[in-house]
Design an enzyme around this catalytic site. Structure first.
Site, short mmCIF file in Angstrom:
data_model
loop_
_atom_site.label_atom_id
_atom_site.label_comp_id
_atom_site.label_asym_id
_atom_site.label_seq_id
_atom_site.Cartn_x
_atom_site.Cartn_y
_atom_site.Cartn_z
N GLN A 105 41.45 44.36 43.03
CA GLN A 105 42.43 43.57 42.24
C GLN A 105 43.44 44.59 41.42
OE1 GLN A 105 43.23 40.69 42.78
NE2 GLN A 105 41.66 39.85 44.31
N ASN A 157 38.44 39.27 40.72
CA ASN A 157 39.42 38.57 41.39
C ASN A 157 39.50 37.08 41.25
OD1 ASN A 157 36.79 39.17 42.55
ND2 ASN A 157 37.18 37.38 43.85
N CYS A 162 33.77 23.20 47.65
CA CYS A 162 33.34 21.82 47.95
C CYS A 162 32.71 21.71 49.44
CB CYS A 162 34.58 21.01 48.01
SG CYS A 162 34.38 19.58 47.54
N SER A 194 41.91 47.88 48.92
CA SER A 194 42.82 47.45 50.03
C SER A 194 44.40 47.66 49.93
CB SER A 194 42.41 45.96 50.51
OG SER A 194 40.97 46.09 50.77
N ALA A 195 44.93 47.74 51.23
CA ALA A 195 46.30 47.73 50.90
C ALA A 195 46.92 46.29 50.78
CB ALA A 195 46.97 48.33 52.32
C1 LIG Z 1 39.93 41.18 48.12
C2 LIG Z 1 38.73 41.72 47.45
C3 LIG Z 1 37.72 42.37 48.31
C4 LIG Z 1 37.58 42.44 49.73
O1 LIG Z 1 38.78 43.26 50.32
P1 LIG Z 1 39.00 43.11 51.90
O2 LIG Z 1 40.31 43.62 51.95
O3 LIG Z 1 39.08 41.59 52.40
O4 LIG Z 1 37.75 43.78 52.51
C5 LIG Z 1 36.58 42.93 47.38
N1 LIG Z 1 36.69 43.20 46.23
C6 LIG Z 1 37.39 42.32 45.33
C7 LIG Z 1 37.49 42.39 44.07
C8 LIG Z 1 38.69 41.64 45.81
O5 LIG Z 1 39.51 41.04 45.26
#
Ligand SMILES: *Cc1c(COP(=O)(O)O)cnc(C)c1O
Length: 392
Positions: free
Chosen positions: A182, A154, A330, A202-203
């Site tokens: 991602q 990410n 930070c 995730s959607a």
């Molecule tokens: C955003 C993300 C998550 C968490 O997803 P949520 O929808 O906030 O639960 C987990 N792993 C990666 C690599 C992500 O980018």
């Protein structure tokens, strides 16, 4: 052009208008609970969920829709995959292999499992963020039960050699979990070809709504058994109790359908915008370094370090115009490099001066050119002010 320009698509994405249109009926007249099987409201809701389950299964190449569990998102899916799988194995102790650059929603469940007596190996990555499949194989022990390696990172967008790791997992008969938050919608995913037993996404990272996600759990060869995180009404075959979020599930399925048909074309377009931004920034500024892997990287990711700049100061200078993110936190005024940047083992300046651009579906070339101009201008001004840069 509307300001500020959204260039933070790793954090979340806007809902695609087509997704929103799909969700609206399930928020209005078709509001039933799929668990209410005594009237048409429930039947219709059940139909919506069944159809969504088939769409999501097809999107990741799952053999059966019954292998799809709807959750609240990747955080929940990762927790369910790791804790649920180990609990179902009923082992007092077992070994888990993961890597240092995983998302917190994998690392924190691993830390928790350590407090419960499980052992966890956190593999190092190279300076581009890739894990070495050979090192992974050497870390396997007789008691290793599960591997958890993300598909795309990410922060730096680095893609892991998941197919190769999947083959190792198969050969050594270890469950393989992949965090694809991602990657879903950006990298073609086939759970059978990639040897994946558990997959989370995730959607809202792929133009769907927030608060809904998927855990794929293989049902045969091998069958993955899961203990639930929540106990209740026994929804999702007892693995995930709680009334299904039908509108969000409909939106998630539509997001998968759109990604499935437009991924190739979109990747080409997003990559050309990313390359345009990268080229402009490197041409306009010295002492700038791209982080991550030059090839094995998400098309929309540009993580770049501007030496002699505090990323927080840069973001503050840009915040009216550009929505971007820093790879540092930070706390108490001292910029602290993120654990992902630290894991790359590159030199100090570069680790804590990283800025992340995430380009997405609705960005335009005009926005990219404007962004490049604003960043170059702001970096030059800040370097002059700080007096740290050579020649400033
Ligand atoms: C955003 C993300 C998550 C968490 O997803 P949520 O929808 O906030 O639960 C987990 N792993 C990666 C690599 C992500 O980018």
């Amino acid at each position: 052009m509307n300001l500020p320009i959204y260039l933070d698509h790793h954090a979340t994405t806007p809902v695609d208008p087509e997704v929103l249109e799909t969700m609206l009926p399930a928020l209005r007249g078709e509001f039933g609970n799929p668990a209410s099987q005594s009237h048409p409201f429930g039947w219709r809701a059940q139909e919506i969920v069944d159809e969504a389950r088939r769409t999501v299964a097809a999107f990741i190449g799952a053999r059966s829709a019954s292998e799809i569990i709807f959750t609240s998102g990747t955080t929940e899916s990762n927790n369910l995959a790791l804790k649920g799988c180990l609990e179902a194995l009923r082992l007092k102790t077992a070994h888990v292999i993961t890597q240092t650059t995983e998302h917190k929603s994998v690392l924190e469940p691993c830390r928790y499992l350590e407090t419960k007596g499980f052992q966890v190996t956190y593999l190092d990555v190279d300076s581009t963020g890739r894990v070495d499949p050979g090192a992974l194989e050497r870390a396997i022990r007789p008691e290793t039960a599960i591997l958890s390696i993300m598909l795309a990172n990410n922060e730096i967008g680095t893609l892991q050699p998941v197919e190769e790791i999947g083959r190792i997992a198969k050969k050594r008969e270890i469950f393989f979990h992949v965090d694809a938050a991602q990657a879903a919608g950006k990298i073609p995913i086939d759970v059978n070809q990639m040897g994946i037993d558990l997959l989370s996404f995730s959607a809202h990272k792929m133009y769907g709504p927030k608060g809904v996600g998927v855990l794929y759990a293989r049902s045969e060869r091998p069958r993955v058994k899961l203990a639930p995180l929540f106990h209740g009404g026994g929804h999702e075959k007892g693995i995930r109790s709680g009334t299904l979020n039908v509108p969000a599930i409909a939106g998630l399925a539509k997001a998968c359908e759109i990604a499935g048909r437009s991924m190739d074309e979109e990747n080409r377009r997003v990559k050309s915008l990313r390359d345009r931004l990268e080229k402009a920034l490197l041409a306009g500024l010295g002492d700038a370094f791209v982080n991550g892997h030059p090839q094995h990287r998400l098309a929309g990711n540009l993580n770049i370090s501007f030496l002699y700049i505090e990323p927080e100061a840069l973001m503050a200078a840009l915040q009216q115009d550009l929505a971007v993110s820093a790879s540092s936190a930070c706390s108490s005024g001292i910029p602290e490099a993120s654990y992902v940047m630290k894991a790359l083992g590159i030199d100090g300046q570069r680790t804590h001066t990283a800025l992340r651009f995430g380009i997405g579906r609705f960005n335009t070339a005009e926005e990219i050119d404007y962004a490049a101009e604003r960043v170059i201008d702001a970096v030059k001004k800040l370097r002059k002010l700080s007096g740290l840069a050579p020649g400033s």
